[in-house]
Design an enzyme around this catalytic site. Structure first.
Site, PDB file in Angstrom:
ATOM      1  N   ASP A  83      68.009  96.566  47.578  1.00  0.00           N
ATOM      2  CA  ASP A  83      67.505  97.818  48.146  1.00  0.00           C
ATOM      3  C   ASP A  83      66.776  98.631  47.079  1.00  0.00           C
ATOM      4  O   ASP A  83      66.770  98.263  45.892  1.00  0.00           O
ATOM      5  CB  ASP A  83      68.639  98.647  48.783  1.00  0.00           C
ATOM      6  CG  ASP A  83      69.811  98.905  47.826  1.00  0.00           C
ATOM      7  OD1 ASP A  83      69.721  98.551  46.634  1.00  0.00           O
ATOM      8  OD2 ASP A  83      70.815  99.469  48.281  1.00  0.00           O
TER       9      ASP A  83
ATOM     10  N   ASN B 137      80.852 105.355  52.290  1.00  0.00           N
ATOM     11  CA  ASN B 137      80.866 105.384  53.759  1.00  0.00           C
ATOM     12  C   ASN B 137      80.823 103.971  54.351  1.00  0.00           C
ATOM     13  O   ASN B 137      80.593 103.798  55.540  1.00  0.00           O
ATOM     14  CB  ASN B 137      79.671 106.204  54.279  1.00  0.00           C
ATOM     15  CG  ASN B 137      78.331 105.620  53.841  1.00  0.00           C
ATOM     16  OD1 ASN B 137      78.279 104.566  53.198  1.00  0.00           O
ATOM     17  ND2 ASN B 137      77.252 106.299  54.186  1.00  0.00           N
TER      18      ASN B 137
ATOM     19  N   GLU C  10      73.357 102.030  56.285  1.00  0.00           N
ATOM     20  CA  GLU C  10      74.298 103.111  56.536  1.00  0.00           C
ATOM     21  C   GLU C  10      75.047 102.850  57.847  1.00  0.00           C
ATOM     22  O   GLU C  10      74.647 101.980  58.631  1.00  0.00           O
ATOM     23  CB  GLU C  10      73.510 104.436  56.621  1.00  0.00           C
ATOM     24  CG  GLU C  10      72.725 104.776  55.348  1.00  0.00           C
ATOM     25  CD  GLU C  10      73.594 105.318  54.212  1.00  0.00           C
ATOM     26  OE1 GLU C  10      74.739 104.852  54.044  1.00  0.00           O
ATOM     27  OE2 GLU C  10      73.102 106.192  53.481  1.00  0.00           O
TER      28      GLU C  10
END
Ligand code: PGA
Length: 254
Positions: free
Chosen positions: A79, A148, A155
């Site tokens: 990423d 998270n 995400e």
């Protein structure tokens, strides 16, 4: 090589190796070394962040000692930030070059760079995927774990079949990443990431997790429901994941 390791099977095909913090880098480096032992020109996906730093230090140490040959390794990226183009020091590409590729003598031409230029980004993401295919696919994909549950910049809510694409970063991620920027207001709010589907296609996956702050989310990823709300839990869809966790991160695994 790593010693004093406890390896457990928590789910089918998910091996969890629990190590002391001092052995964390070495256990992660073993994943790379074992892969290169069977395929010297393996395609390996490398993450950024605090988690993999001990891995890169250990790989460089082994290389200096003549214990590992990185000369044919084909690195690819997991990423980066959208807009982190050129020499932008905070781009994950430049971070990886600084921390690992340059000191390891891995030429820029050998690195398959994640696109970051907003101009024509969707087409560039397709080309990125095509580049993975042209290299024969990813042999080993290394990952960190977000607070998270994100993997790469996938995400919560990222679909299991998502591909390389632009994503909006959550506040948890931008706050966590602000630590890396001298001016926190400059932290980009979009990233470019291999998709969950792209990651799951790797022939093997290494998930690296350290520190007490990750204990709850690691438990959720490995023992909670398999759900897009915790993208790392989707790794349990494929039976080829090796988790390296230090004792603090593994403390909630029971
Ligand atoms: P960290 O990031 O290694 O800096 O904790 C991991 C991640 O967010 O993937």
């Amino acid at each position: 090589m790593t010693t004093g390791v406890l390896t457990r099977q928590l789910a089918p095909g998910i091996e969890v190796q629990i190590v002391s913090p001092a052995d964390f880098g070495s256990a992660a480096a073993d994943l790379v070394q074992n892969q290169l032992a069977v395929k010297a020109n393996a395609v390996i996906g490398f993450p950024t962040g605090n988690t993999p730093l001990p891995l890169y230090h250990e790989l460089l140490r082994r290389q200096q000692q003549g214990q590992i040959d990185l000369s044919q390794l084909q690195p690819v990226m997991l990423d980066d930030y959208l807009g982190a183009v050129g020499d932008e020091p905070i781009s994950f590409y430049n971070w990886l070059r600084r921390e690992f590729f340059d000191p390891a003598g891995i030429a820029a031409s050998r690195i398959w760079r994640m696109p970051t230029d907003p101009d024509g980004i969707d087409e560039a993401c397709r080309r990125y995927e095509q580049g993975l295919v042209e290299r024969g696919g990813v042999d080993l994909q290394l990952l960190g774990l977000g607070l998270n549950g994100h993997i790469g910049f996938n995400e919560p809510g990222s679909p299991a079949d998502s591909r390389t694409r632009v994503v909006k970063l959550t506040e948890t991620t931008t706050v966590a990443n602000a630590a890396y920027w001298s001016d926190p207001s400059k932290v980009p709010h979009s990233g470019v990431t291999m998709g969950v589907g792209t990651i799951l296609e790797a022939r093997s996956i290494g998930l690296l997790v350290n520190g007490a702050a990750k204990a709850e989310i690691l438990r959720a990823a490995l023992l909670g429901p398999m759900t897009t709300a915790v993208p790392a839990s989707l790794l349990r869809k494929v039976q080829k994941v090796h988790v390296v966790a230090d004792e603090a991160a593994a403390s909630q695994l029971g």
